[in-house]
Design a protein around this motif. Structure first.
Motif, PDB file in Angstrom:
ATOM      1  N   GLY A 131       0.738  -1.239  -0.051  1.00 13.74           N
ATOM      2  CA  GLY A 131       0.139   0.203  -0.051  1.00 13.74           C
ATOM      3  C   GLY A 131       0.826   1.052  -0.074  1.00 13.74           C
ATOM      4  O   GLY A 131       2.173   1.223   0.320  1.00 13.74           O
ATOM      5  N   VAL A 132       0.113   2.390  -0.144  1.00 18.32           N
ATOM      6  CA  VAL A 132       0.735   3.576  -0.101  1.00 18.32           C
ATOM      7  C   VAL A 132      -0.050   4.351   0.890  1.00 18.32           C
ATOM      8  O   VAL A 132      -1.073   4.457   0.916  1.00 18.32           O
ATOM      9  N   CYS A 133       0.581   5.287   1.673  1.00 11.50           N
ATOM     10  CA  CYS A 133       0.266   5.768   2.837  1.00 11.50           C
ATOM     11  C   CYS A 133      -1.050   6.827   2.558  1.00 11.50           C
ATOM     12  O   CYS A 133      -0.890   7.428   1.555  1.00 11.50           O
ATOM     13  N   ALA A 134      -2.050   6.752   3.464  1.00 14.69           N
ATOM     14  CA  ALA A 134      -3.470   7.340   3.042  1.00 14.69           C
ATOM     15  C   ALA A 134      -3.119   8.692   3.579  1.00 14.69           C
ATOM     16  O   ALA A 134      -4.257   9.343   3.350  1.00 14.69           O
ATOM     17  N   ALA A 135      -2.019   8.833   4.519  1.00 16.28           N
ATOM     18  CA  ALA A 135      -2.058  10.462   5.016  1.00 16.28           C
ATOM     19  C   ALA A 135      -1.329  11.246   4.359  1.00 16.28           C
ATOM     20  O   ALA A 135      -0.031  11.564   4.499  1.00 16.28           O
ATOM     21  N   SER A 136      -1.905  11.975   3.350  1.00 16.44           N
ATOM     22  CA  SER A 136      -1.202  12.855   2.220  1.00 16.44           C
ATOM     23  C   SER A 136      -0.642  13.958   3.269  1.00 16.44           C
ATOM     24  O   SER A 136      -1.301  14.403   3.978  1.00 16.44           O
ATOM     25  N   PRO A 137       0.244  14.729   2.651  1.00 18.33           N
ATOM     26  CA  PRO A 137       1.149  14.316   1.631  1.00 18.33           C
ATOM     27  C   PRO A 137       2.120  13.208   1.497  1.00 18.33           C
ATOM     28  O   PRO A 137       2.860  13.085   0.652  1.00 18.33           O
ATOM     29  N   CYS A 138       2.084  12.439   2.537  1.00 18.84           N
ATOM     30  CA  CYS A 138       3.045  11.218   2.751  1.00 18.84           C
ATOM     31  C   CYS A 138       3.071  10.216   1.636  1.00 18.84           C
ATOM     32  O   CYS A 138       1.777  10.023   1.258  1.00 18.84           O
ATOM     33  N   THR A 139       4.024   9.962   1.049  1.00 19.71           N
ATOM     34  CA  THR A 139       3.849   9.023  -0.118  1.00 19.71           C
ATOM     35  C   THR A 139       4.532   7.800   0.207  1.00 19.71           C
ATOM     36  O   THR A 139       4.847   6.949  -0.811  1.00 19.71           O
TER      37      THR A 139
END
Ligand SMILES: [Zn+2]
Ligand SMILES: [Zn+2]
Length: 176
Positions: free
Chosen positions: A129-137
């Motif tokens: 997965g890719v972190c859902a807490a944008s802007p974290c990628t």
């Protein structure tokens, strides 16, 4: 090392800042014997590998599972892996990656692909997965039993919770 740890190292590799060799050394801080061998060339090759690997995590995060399998198979053609059965320090026999060039980059790429390929076969292709807490990628490997992970770290998880709480408070205030 078991394949889940290899897969997790793969996510950590993708999240590592590899602008220069110090970044690579920091990434390998828990593997002292590799730190001394890091070169600028390793760093350059691993930056390229990061670009090749990110789409695998993105496809998995978006449940494009056929794409995950295809992309990993393609990467294993581009970066052939030589597995090796190893037993040391009282651990049960397990897989290592053998390298011809002895380079840190070749080792990390091999471990990464071996880990992800095994993960996909054992736990399915939708575990990345890719972190859902944008802007974290940042990316992560989801090994939770009910596949519920959404964030790369506790820090991002609590940041997202605080943001959601503030949004709710704001909505309540606006409604009253
Ligand atoms: Zn080992
Ligand atoms: Zn994050």
């Amino acid at each position: 090392m078991d394949f889940i740890r290899y897969a997790e190292r793969s996510a950590a590799l993708l999240n590592a800042g590899l602008a220069d060799v110090d970044g690579l050394r920091a990434h390998l801080a828990d593997r002292e014997w590799l730190v001394e061998q890091c070169t600028d060339r390793d760093c350059m090759l691993l930056r390229k590998f990061q670009r090749e690997l990110r789409p695998v995590f993105e496809a998995s995060a978006a449940d494009r599972t056929a794409e995950v399998v295809e992309a990993l198979n393609e990467l294993m053609v581009r970066h052939p892996i030589t597995p090796r059965i190893a037993g040391h320090d009282g651990h049960p026999l397990h897989m290592h990656v053998a390298t011809k060039s002895q380079s840190v980059a070749e080792l990390l790429v091999g471990e990464s692909l071996l880990g992800l390929a095994n993960l996909v076969c054992d736990l399915g292709p939708s575990r990345l997965g890719v972190c859902a807490a944008s802007p974290c990628t940042n990316v992560y490997v989801d090994t939770s039993p009910n596949q519920s992970r959404r964030y790369c770290s506790d820090r991002c998880s609590s940041r997202a919770n605080v943001a959601a709480y503030r949004a709710r408070q704001k909505a309540t205030a606006a409604a009253s």
